[in-house]
Scaffold this active site. Structure first.
Site, short mmCIF file in Angstrom:
data_model
loop_
_atom_site.label_atom_id
_atom_site.label_comp_id
_atom_site.label_asym_id
_atom_site.label_seq_id
_atom_site.Cartn_x
_atom_site.Cartn_y
_atom_site.Cartn_z
N GLU A 165 1.14 -1.09 -0.01
CA GLU A 165 0.12 0.30 0.05
C GLU A 165 1.05 0.92 0.00
OE1 GLU A 165 -3.48 -1.90 2.47
OE2 GLU A 165 -2.68 -0.13 2.85
N GLU A 356 -5.21 -8.86 0.58
CA GLU A 356 -6.18 -8.20 2.18
C GLU A 356 -7.37 -8.26 1.84
OE1 GLU A 356 -4.59 -4.98 4.45
OE2 GLU A 356 -2.45 -5.90 3.86
#
Length: 452
Positions: A165, A356
């Site tokens: 991220e 995720e």
């Protein structure tokens, strides 16, 4: 009736080092920016920190046995840079290497495939004091760290993720100051984005040099479709801008070799500093960032809904009338389908992993000593069905990693939000699989979902 996934589909779960390991002053580990941030800011709920977290550093064998009991096939975890290089560069810490070597060996002994994330937000504090991701020197520092890890574990680990991220740790860490290291500056944010993506590209090049014919490497991006909150041209324009900053600003340079032109126009108007903004168009840099990769990891939790803000190019989020998780995020399973289809259509059919996906809810132990987290089960079921629909429609989705295996330290929310399928009593460190853990085991056992 059971809906089946492809035979080679990988079922996994995920964690990150700072969120679960604890033992921050053990084994020769150096200080990270999150250690420092927790000590020096009032932004963490309840003044929590990751000093102990889930004590995974001492309980990893128990945790891996729990994974085995749930039939988990693959485990995505991150390495703490400061455990390996306490000073960020230079002397390697053998105790840190042995810790991760033991985790990898234990996983393999239990037929669980390791997938390693090199960077999940834990920059050594000593490197932050030299400018962190704002300093172009960080690119070589990261490559040197990656080189140590590749040489140590490349013989047994075959799947790698460079960064987790980059949007979050650059935007929230350097642009808005919400996360570590707590810098709120537009120029800092712009530099951090570009240097993070360059570090990714250089590390992919290094990996190819070391392992030209084996292993896979990619990057994990947090992505979300951005929908207009109303059927107006201005709301649609706002959604396009929001999509640009959230999705295209990272997908485009990595997969197309160019930053999105409309977003560069906005950045250049906001940051009138050519020495910074010109970096986004340097051909050599873009060629490095767009090194061919083997897969994209997608972290997906919720879609966004936006409208036009009060200022030019400003976008405002809109709260929609939908069920929400404990994070306040709307439950939007259709978003994961739209996202997967969009990536296929806009960027080619590159292999994808959901690295995720999961939800935080307020979990309570009932009188039977169980946690009946039915909301989480429904969340997971609805998203998995959309993943399967995307596969049926031609998306090259290879695996799914549920976030998270354990309740853990949830960054600025401390220990107030529980994402785990395994409950952790943070005082006693007792583990208790929730009903969602057994739901997920059943999905894995069947390689699909029962619709009855």
């Amino acid at each position: 009736m059971t809906t089946k996934f492809p035979k080679d589909f990988i079922w996994g779960t995920a964690t990150s080092s700072y969120q679960i390991e604890g033992a921050v002053n053990e084994g020769g580990r150096g200080e990270t920016i999150w250690d420092h941030f927790c000590k020096t800011t009032s932004k963490i709920a309840n003044a929590d920190n990751g000093d102990t977290a889930c004590n995974h550093y001492h309980r990893y064998k128990e945790d891996i046995q729990l994974m085995k009991n749930l039939n988990i096939k693959s485990y995505r975890f991150s390495i703490c840079w400061s455990r390996i290089l306490p000073e960020g560069t230079g002397k390697v810490n053998p105790i840190g290497l042995q810790f991760y070597r033991s985790i990898i060996e234990t996983l393999i002994e239990n037929d669980i495939e390791p997938i390693i994330t090199l960077y999940h937000w834990e920059l050594p504090q000593v490197l932050q004091e030299k400018g962190g991701w704002e300093n172009p020197k960080i690119i070589n520092d990261f490559m040197n760290y990656a080189n140590v890890i590749f040489n140590e574990f490349g013989d047994v680990v075959k799947k790698w993720i460079t960064l987790n991220e980059p949007m979050v740790f650059t935007y929230l860490g350097y642009l808005k100051g919400i996360h570590a290291p707590g810098i709120a500056d537009e120029i800092s944010g712009a530099k951090a984005v570009h240097h993070a993506l360059l570090a990714h590209g250089e590390t992919v090049k290094l990996f190819r040099k070391l392992y030209p014919s084996e292993g896979q490497i990619g990057i994990t991006l947090n992505l979300a479709p951005m929908y207009p909150s109303e059927d107006t041209i201005k709301a649609q324009e706002a959604a396009h801008i929001s999509d640009g900053f959230t999705n295209r600003m990272f997908l485009d340079p990595i997969l197309k070799g160019t930053y999105p032109e409309d977003i560069l126009v906005i950045i250049k108007q906001q940051i009138q500093e050519p020495s910074v903004t010109n970096n986004f168009t340097i051909e050599k840099d873009l060629k490095t960032i767009s090194q061919p990769i083997d897969f994209i990891g997608i972290n997906y939790y919720s879609a966004g809904f936006v409208k036009e803000g009060k200022q030019k190019y400003e976008v405002e989020p809109v709260e929609m009338d939908a069920p929400k998780t404990d994070m306040g995020w709307p439950v939007t399973p259709e978003g994961i389908y739209d996202l997967l289809i969009r990536i296929k259509n806009d960027y080619g059919n590159i292999p994808l992993y959901i690295t995720e996906n999961g939800a935080a809810y307020k979990d309570n132990i009932n009188e039977k000593g169980e946690i009946e987290d039915m909301e989480r089960i429904e969340y997971l079921k609805s998203h998995l069905l959309m993943c399967q629909k995307a596969i049926a429609d031609g998306v090259n989705l290879k695996g799914y990693y549920l976030w998270s295996f354990l309740d853990n330290f949830e960054w600025i929310d401390g220990y107030t939000k529980r994402f785990g399928i395994v409950y952790v009593d943070f005082k006693s460190q007792k583990r208790l699989p929730k009903k969602s853990a057994y739901f997920y085991k059943n999905v894995i056992d069947q390689n699909g979902l029962s619709l009855l």
